[in-house]
Design an enzyme around this catalytic site. Structure first.
Site, PDB file in Angstrom:
ATOM      1  N   GLU A 288      -1.527   8.831   7.226  1.00 52.81           N
ATOM      2  CA  GLU A 288      -1.744   8.354   5.858  1.00 52.81           C
ATOM      3  C   GLU A 288      -3.202   7.929   5.728  1.00 52.81           C
ATOM      4  O   GLU A 288      -3.638   6.973   6.372  1.00 52.81           O
ATOM      5  CB  GLU A 288      -0.814   7.167   5.558  1.00 52.81           C
ATOM      6  CG  GLU A 288      -0.881   6.729   4.118  1.00 52.81           C
ATOM      7  CD  GLU A 288       0.069   5.579   3.804  1.00 52.81           C
ATOM      8  OE1 GLU A 288       0.105   4.599   4.555  1.00 52.81           O
ATOM      9  OE2 GLU A 288       0.781   5.672   2.777  1.00 52.81           O
TER      10      GLU A 288
ATOM     11  N   GLU B 172       8.772  -1.005   2.565  1.00 54.21           N
ATOM     12  CA  GLU B 172       8.270   0.190   1.878  1.00 54.21           C
ATOM     13  C   GLU B 172       6.871   0.424   2.414  1.00 54.21           C
ATOM     14  O   GLU B 172       5.962  -0.340   2.132  1.00 54.21           O
ATOM     15  CB  GLU B 172       8.289  -0.073   0.372  1.00 54.21           C
ATOM     16  CG  GLU B 172       8.354   1.195  -0.426  1.00 54.21           C
ATOM     17  CD  GLU B 172       6.986   1.783  -0.618  1.00 54.21           C
ATOM     18  OE1 GLU B 172       6.578   2.587   0.270  1.00 54.21           O
ATOM     19  OE2 GLU B 172       6.317   1.441  -1.584  1.00 54.21           O
TER      20      GLU B 172
ATOM     21  N   LYS C  18       3.764 -13.676  -2.219  1.00 48.86           N
ATOM     22  CA  LYS C  18       2.455 -13.726  -1.541  1.00 48.86           C
ATOM     23  C   LYS C  18       1.723 -12.446  -1.923  1.00 48.86           C
ATOM     24  O   LYS C  18       1.933 -11.394  -1.334  1.00 48.86           O
ATOM     25  CB  LYS C  18       2.677 -13.802  -0.028  1.00 48.86           C
ATOM     26  CG  LYS C  18       1.574 -14.497   0.755  1.00 48.86           C
ATOM     27  CD  LYS C  18       0.234 -13.829   0.670  1.00 48.86           C
ATOM     28  CE  LYS C  18       0.076 -12.646   1.579  1.00 48.86           C
ATOM     29  NZ  LYS C  18      -1.194 -11.926   1.354  1.00 48.86           N
TER      30      LYS C  18
ATOM     31  N   CYS D 251       1.376   4.748  -2.092  1.00 51.69           N
ATOM     32  CA  CYS D 251       2.305   5.010  -0.990  1.00 51.69           C
ATOM     33  C   CYS D 251       2.942   6.384  -1.144  1.00 51.69           C
ATOM     34  O   CYS D 251       3.150   7.085  -0.169  1.00 51.69           O
ATOM     35  CB  CYS D 251       3.366   3.913  -0.915  1.00 51.69           C
ATOM     36  SG  CYS D 251       4.177   3.610  -2.476  1.00 51.69           S
TER      37      CYS D 251
HETATM   38  P1  NAD Z   1      -1.186  -4.625   5.056  1.00 49.95           P
HETATM   39  O1  NAD Z   1       0.109  -3.991   5.299  1.00 49.95           O
HETATM   40  O2  NAD Z   1      -1.814  -5.344   6.205  1.00 49.95           O
HETATM   41  O3  NAD Z   1      -1.082  -5.676   3.847  1.00 49.95           O
HETATM   42  C1  NAD Z   1      -0.055  -5.660   2.871  1.00 49.95           C
HETATM   43  C2  NAD Z   1       0.382  -7.087   2.585  1.00 49.95           C
HETATM   44  O4  NAD Z   1       0.854  -7.696   3.798  1.00 49.95           O
HETATM   45  C3  NAD Z   1      -0.745  -8.000   2.081  1.00 49.95           C
HETATM   46  O5  NAD Z   1      -0.221  -8.922   1.139  1.00 49.95           O
HETATM   47  C4  NAD Z   1      -1.153  -8.745   3.339  1.00 49.95           C
HETATM   48  O6  NAD Z   1      -1.744 -10.006   3.068  1.00 49.95           O
HETATM   49  C5  NAD Z   1       0.171  -8.921   4.026  1.00 49.95           C
HETATM   50  N1  NAD Z   1       0.085  -9.142   5.474  1.00 49.95           N
HETATM   51  C6  NAD Z   1      -0.900  -8.740   6.316  1.00 49.95           C
HETATM   52  N2  NAD Z   1      -0.630  -9.146   7.581  1.00 49.95           N
HETATM   53  C7  NAD Z   1       0.537  -9.815   7.530  1.00 49.95           C
HETATM   54  C8  NAD Z   1       1.360 -10.444   8.507  1.00 49.95           C
HETATM   55  N3  NAD Z   1       1.000 -10.503   9.788  1.00 49.95           N
HETATM   56  N4  NAD Z   1       2.509 -11.010   8.106  1.00 49.95           N
HETATM   57  C9  NAD Z   1       2.900 -10.963   6.826  1.00 49.95           C
HETATM   58  N5  NAD Z   1       2.168 -10.381   5.844  1.00 49.95           N
HETATM   59  C10 NAD Z   1       1.002  -9.814   6.197  1.00 49.95           C
HETATM   60  O7  NAD Z   1      -2.144  -3.528   4.476  1.00 49.95           O
HETATM   61  P2  NAD Z   1      -3.749  -3.524   4.412  1.00 49.95           P
HETATM   62  O8  NAD Z   1      -4.377  -3.982   5.674  1.00 49.95           O
HETATM   63  O9  NAD Z   1      -4.152  -4.255   3.188  1.00 49.95           O
HETATM   64  O10 NAD Z   1      -4.005  -1.955   4.250  1.00 49.95           O
HETATM   65  C11 NAD Z   1      -4.090  -1.125   5.423  1.00 49.95           C
HETATM   66  C12 NAD Z   1      -3.307   0.151   5.298  1.00 49.95           C
HETATM   67  O11 NAD Z   1      -1.952  -0.117   4.908  1.00 49.95           O
HETATM   68  C13 NAD Z   1      -3.766   1.119   4.213  1.00 49.95           C
HETATM   69  O12 NAD Z   1      -4.821   1.889   4.616  1.00 49.95           O
HETATM   70  C14 NAD Z   1      -2.536   1.925   3.949  1.00 49.95           C
HETATM   71  O13 NAD Z   1      -2.384   2.971   4.856  1.00 49.95           O
HETATM   72  C15 NAD Z   1      -1.434   0.932   4.140  1.00 49.95           C
HETATM   73  N6  NAD Z   1      -0.940   0.406   2.850  1.00 49.95           N
HETATM   74  C16 NAD Z   1       0.166   0.982   2.339  1.00 49.95           C
HETATM   75  C17 NAD Z   1       0.651   0.537   1.126  1.00 49.95           C
HETATM   76  C18 NAD Z   1       1.867   1.139   0.524  1.00 49.95           C
HETATM   77  O14 NAD Z   1       2.082   1.028  -0.675  1.00 49.95           O
HETATM   78  N7  NAD Z   1       2.700   1.764   1.311  1.00 49.95           N
HETATM   79  C19 NAD Z   1       0.008  -0.483   0.442  1.00 49.95           C
HETATM   80  C20 NAD Z   1      -1.128  -1.064   1.004  1.00 49.95           C
HETATM   81  C21 NAD Z   1      -1.581  -0.610   2.222  1.00 49.95           C
END
Ligand code: NAD
Length: 481
Positions: free
Chosen positions: A383, A252, A177, A286
């Site tokens: 972060e 992660e 996904k 990250c």
């Molecule tokens: P997120 O964690 O919400 O999204 C990451 C992935 O999870 C996406 O594919 C998203 O569709 C999916 N996702 C979202 N809600 C979900 C749920 N309820 N169940 C299963 N999967 C779900 O991140 P975001 O909203 O896109 O970004 C917000 C913050 O997250 C950023 O500002 C940053 O701090 C952090 N982030 C960290 C990393 C990393 O590499 N550690 C990567 C992206 C975002």
């Protein structure tokens, strides 16, 4: 964009067939916010079909393949990726706003992951265990079964390489996904996997919203392992959903990674790492180094040199290969600008504005360096996920350690000193999954196990270690008298 895409971006790959979804989502170029494609808005029913298809692949051709055959297939896939590096890089630049040079590095890393895990597929062995007379005991490394891969938008190619690559090498069947903001390279990768001969159902790709497709995948009872990269809040939700099915989860989740610079360090060598590790991918990394801890005797000198390095950076469009591109979307832009507003009053060492001729609709933010900053300040604790770094002074090794370990996170850290004993002491005491001595990131390191402690998550991906994470151990005790 459609002109360079050799595939229909609105389709999902389920059971070897490209399927039309019931609804689509808008995908925009972060440099302009113009729509570049419609992508599938997969839902629970699509995830369900993908999980069934993955299980069928395990029960069919894919499950019968030998480890050597899986390895050859991944090596072939790696060559296809390698042949398409320029296309992958251009697509990624337009899709997530990643400057071309950085996007190219991600595509090369994806090829390297396929090569590494292709080569490793038949080199994971069980063991024999000396036991009581009359028994022969041995262990078998077996795939979990259906693995779910929830990938964020910041490094889609690298994260797909390290998680899907390792999972396929061990014989799992994957349901991927991708993030709603970054789907295109995942789809091209799936096309290349088909061309390389991956059997139907071994890799399924269902784009969609996290709250719909993502939630359906993490709670599906037919999934046997989840690999998640993203935010702490979503990671915790994914772990809760997976707990209902009692399946393992790799999380992660990011960090607030420090670089600790002592007075005896080689400052010339350190400088580019101190700056670039914070600004790479506009800070949306990250393992970004967002905290620079500097011993007081060299603080002023280093702060001035970092500020000068900032002022040499150019913020611009990803396809023009600027040093710093836009953030991925309007939400991230608003989030980073909010942090900058909250920083009013902090000593500002450098502030680089986006080039004046950029589209106003692009998600560009200034790159900012603050210092000296109190280690408890919000900007030194949370972060930010933007091009923002803080410099924190310290006096003694004990101070440095306390500050370095003084956040909820523990992903990576680096130690800059010529003192070998201090290197060894701190490498043990700093809380992080990876420690770098006199460097930062070690060039990416496909071979190097990666993951965090604390709120940075748990489990390890990358390197050989990931192959253990994407498999389960069975013990066989045969009594023969
Ligand atoms: P997120 O964690 O919400 O999204 C990451 C992935 O999870 C996406 O594919 C998203 O569709 C999916 N996702 C979202 N809600 C979900 C749920 N309820 N169940 C299963 N999967 C779900 O991140 P975001 O909203 O896109 O970004 C917000 C913050 O997250 C950023 O500002 C940053 O701090 C952090 N982030 C960290 C990393 C990393 O590499 N550690 C990567 C992206 C975002």
């Amino acid at each position: 964009m459609q002109d360079i895409l050799p595939f229909d971006p609105s389709l999902m790959l389920i059971g070897g067939a490209w399927c039309r979804p019931a609804a689509t989502l808008r995908l925009a170029d972060p440099s302009t916010d113009e729509e570049i494609a419609r992508i599938a808005r997969g839902g629970p029913a699509d995830i369900d079909r993908a999980v069934v298809a993955a299980q069928a692949a395990l029960d069919g051709d894919w499950g019968r393949m030998t480890a050597a055959e899986r390895g050859r297939l991944l090596l072939r896939l790696g060559r296809h990726v390698q042949d398409n590096v320029e296309l992958l890089a251009e697509i990624e630049a337009r899709d997530v706003g990643k400057p071309l040079t950085q996007a190219r590095a991600d595509a090369l890393a994806l090829a390297r992951y396929c090569e590494f895990y292709g080569g490793a597929a038949d080199k994971i062995h069980g063991t024999t265990i000396p036991y009581q007379t009359g028994y022969t005991v041995y262990t078998l490394r077996e795939p979990h079964g259906v693995t779910g891969h929830i990938v964020p938008w910041n490094y889609p190619m690298q994260i797909i390489g390290r998680s899907v690559g390792a999972a396929l090498a061990m014989g799992n069947a994957c349901v991927l996904k991708p993030a709603e903001d970054a789907c295109l390279t995942a789809l091209l990768f799936a096309h290349l996997a088909q061309e390389a001969g991956l059997p139907a159902g071994a890799l399924n790709v269902v784009p969609g919203l996290g709250s719909e497709a993502g939630a359906a995948l993490s709670s599906h009872p037919g999934v046997h392992h989840i690999s998640f990269t993203g935010s702490v809040a979503t990671g915790a939700a994914v772990q809760r959903a997976a707990a209902a099915n009692v399946i393992p989860v790799t999380l992660e989740l990011g960090g607030k990674s420090p670089q600790i610079v002592f007075e005896d360090a080689d400052l010339d060598a350190a400088l580019p790492f101190l700056v670039n590790a914070g600004l790479q991918n506009s800070g949306q990394t990250c393992s970004a180094s967002s905290r620079i801890l500097v011993q007081r005797g060299v603080f002023d000198q280093l702060a001035e040199r970092m500020a000068r390095a900032y002022r040499a950076k150019r913020i611009g469009r990803a396809v023009d290969d600027a040093d710093i591109g836009p953030l991925v979307n309007a939400t991230q832009k608003a989030r980073v600008l909010d942090y900058l507003e909250n920083a009013a009053g902090l000593p500002l060492l450098a502030r680089v504005e986006p080039a004046s001729d950029l589209p106003e609709t692009g998600h560009f933010v200034p790159a900012c360096l603050f210092g000296p900053v109190d280690p408890d300040h919000r900007l030194a604790q949370e972060e930010i996920f933007g091009p923002v770094q803080v410099i924190i002074p310290f006096d003694t090794e004990e101070d440095a350690l306390r500050i370095a370990n003084g956040t909820d996170y523990g992903l990576v850290a680096s130690i800059w000193t010529r003192d070998g004993a201090r290197q060894m002491r701190l490498a043990r005491k700093v809380k992080a999954g990876q420690i770098f001595i006199n460097n930062y990131g070690a060039g990416g390191g496909v071979e190097l196990p990666f993951g965090g402690v604390g709120k940075s998550g748990h489990g390890r991906e990358k390197g050989f270690e990931a192959l253990y994470g994407f498999s389960t151990l069975k013990t066989v005790a045969a009594f023969h008298g």
